[in-house]
Design a protein around this motif. Structure first.
Motif, mmCIF file in Angstrom:
data_model
loop_
_atom_site.group_PDB
_atom_site.id
_atom_site.type_symbol
_atom_site.label_atom_id
_atom_site.label_comp_id
_atom_site.label_asym_id
_atom_site.label_seq_id
_atom_site.Cartn_x
_atom_site.Cartn_y
_atom_site.Cartn_z
ATOM 1 N N THR A 1 -35.748 -17.422 -4.276
ATOM 2 C CA THR A 1 -34.823 -18.677 -3.974
ATOM 3 C C THR A 1 -34.816 -19.007 -2.553
ATOM 4 O O THR A 1 -34.480 -19.854 -2.114
ATOM 5 C CB THR A 1 -33.583 -18.085 -4.288
ATOM 6 N N TYR B 1 -36.322 -23.240 0.510
ATOM 7 C CA TYR B 1 -35.459 -22.845 -0.494
ATOM 8 C C TYR B 1 -36.381 -23.011 -1.759
ATOM 9 O O TYR B 1 -37.129 -24.160 -1.867
ATOM 10 C CB TYR B 1 -34.315 -23.429 -0.511
ATOM 11 N N SER C 1 -32.185 -23.369 -5.224
ATOM 12 C CA SER C 1 -31.228 -22.662 -4.331
ATOM 13 C C SER C 1 -31.384 -23.768 -3.137
ATOM 14 O O SER C 1 -32.144 -24.424 -2.856
ATOM 15 C CB SER C 1 -31.885 -21.335 -4.033
ATOM 16 N N THR D 1 -26.200 -21.717 -0.902
ATOM 17 C CA THR D 1 -26.183 -20.840 -2.215
ATOM 18 C C THR D 1 -25.966 -19.526 -1.825
ATOM 19 O O THR D 1 -26.536 -18.810 -0.598
ATOM 20 C CB THR D 1 -27.552 -20.838 -2.960
ATOM 21 N N GLN E 1 -26.532 -15.937 -2.234
ATOM 22 C CA GLN E 1 -27.458 -15.180 -2.707
ATOM 23 C C GLN E 1 -27.021 -13.796 -3.309
ATOM 24 O O GLN E 1 -26.480 -13.147 -2.308
ATOM 25 C CB GLN E 1 -28.691 -15.009 -1.824
ATOM 26 N N ARG F 1 -25.054 -16.344 2.336
ATOM 27 C CA ARG F 1 -26.065 -17.404 2.365
ATOM 28 C C ARG F 1 -27.325 -16.689 3.059
ATOM 29 O O ARG F 1 -27.103 -15.678 3.948
ATOM 30 C CB ARG F 1 -25.489 -18.557 3.110
#
Length: 367
Positions: A61, A76, A80, A84, A86, A255
């Motif tokens: 991602t 990204y 993503s 986002t 994660q 993030r």
């Protein structure tokens, strides 16, 4: 409607910025730098992006690179983006260790030799045993608590999957039986660094529970006050156990740029933008080899120490690591932080794939 769908598809498949371009400069505390201008081998970075797109590290991602305190690469994948959150699973364990350092610095926990069972003296537990009840905060930090808990053994009483379905995770951990040793296994005094390592999520979970108990705050609130706000992290998500205790063992979401901040904090001995967020002595203890995890890996305080060839020399690389192939790598000699986030959960080769991306592309692209 069809036009909106078409536009969405176009934007979703729009090419990313070229590897030689600097990441976007945002008001989030990161300096940015042009990788080409700072000597990075941008062809290798482009090859990395192509390899990921071709499936060499499925469900990646994001990949972010920081050198000398500046963000030099940000890419990204898989829908993503930089907003986002994660889910890096067990990388949370390293964050929890940072929070333990903050709690000690604030005087909430006396030191790493504080005994876990003393902190929970208001509870009763099963399987009393002197070795188990001597468990210290440092034992938990180094995955060497003397209770029967091993996530890599499905028969272990403390295997994380058993904890997840229990009604009270704290009680589950406190009730674990003392650890035994088969004739073919090493006891602590026979082991490197005097510790018998066993990867056990309950250890990290109880570290978070200890921080909650000692601070009188929910783990997510203590994290915001002691760590996240000082780093300019304004978005995160912390999970909770069945009984409501903060989940210090995994699943916290950040993030990618904020994950890089955590790595930079470790690299800079607890400092961020000139501010000492955590004591340098604590970060030094986290990044000191405390136990041997495997023949090819050591362990600090909830941090892995892996080995990679860098310019023909084997180097130790500290790593926050989580299920799915998630990593925050910290290589002090190169002043490098690398973030790789993925969603390849429970896939056998996920960690090997992420480590290959780091070794075959990131390290070979270094200036």
């Amino acid at each position: 409607m069809k036009r909106l769908i078409l536009l969405s598809l176009l934007f979703a498949t729009a090419p990313a910025a070229p590897a030689g371009a600097a990441p976007a400069a945002l008001d989030d505390g990161w300096k940015v730098a042009d990788p080409a201008a700072t000597g990075w081998h941008v062809e290798t970075l482009e090859a990395m992006a192509r390899a990921i797109a071709d499936g060499q590290a499925p469900e990646t991602t994001s990949v972010l690179l920081v050198r000398d305190g500046a963000l030099v690469y940000e890419r990204y994948f898989g829908g993503s983006d930089r907003d986002t959150l994660q889910d890096t699973r067990s990388a949370t364990k390293s964050v929890t260790a940072l929070l333990v350092g903050a709690a000690i610095a604030q005087g909430r926990i006396p030191d790493t030799q504080a005994r876990l069972y003393d902190l929970f003296g208001d509870r009763h537990w099963q399987n009393p045993d002197p070795a188990k009840e001597a468990t210290t905060i440092e034992d938990l930090l180094t995955m060497s608590a003397q209770w029967e808990c091993d996530d890599d053994n499905v028969f272990s009483a403390g295997n994380e999957e058993r904890m997840y379905v229990s009604a009270d995770w704290v009680q589950f951990a406190l009730d674990l039986p003392a650890r035994g040793y088969a004739p073919w296994t090493q006891r602590p005094h026979e082991s490197p660094h005097g510790r018998a390592f066993a990867y056990c999520t309950a250890n990290a979970f109880m570290l978070g529970a200890a921080v909650e108990k000692a601070s009188g705050q929910r783990l997510e609130d203590f994290a915001a006050q002691a760590l996240e706000r000082p780093l300019g992290i304004v978005h995160s998500h912390w999970g909770r156990a069945s009984e409501g205790t903060g989940m210090g063992g995994g699943g916290t979401r950040y993030r990618s740029r904020d994950l890089a901040k955590l790595g930079q904090l470790i690299l800079d001995h607890g400092r961020w933008q000139g501010r000492q967020v955590l004591p340098a002595t604590w970060v030094a203890a986290m990044t000191t080899i405390q136990a041997q995890a495997r023949e090819d890996a050591d362990y600090g305080y909830q941090l892995w120490r892996l080995r990679f060839p860098v310019r023909g020399v084997e180097r130790g690389v500290w790593a926050m690591s989580g299920n799915g192939g998630n990593y925050v790598f910290v290589l002090p000699e190169e002043r490098l932080v690398a973030v790789i986030t993925r969603r390849a959960y429970n896939q056998r080769q996920a960690h090997a794939q992420s480590q290959a991306v780091f070794a075959d592309y990131v390290l070979k692209a270094l200036p």
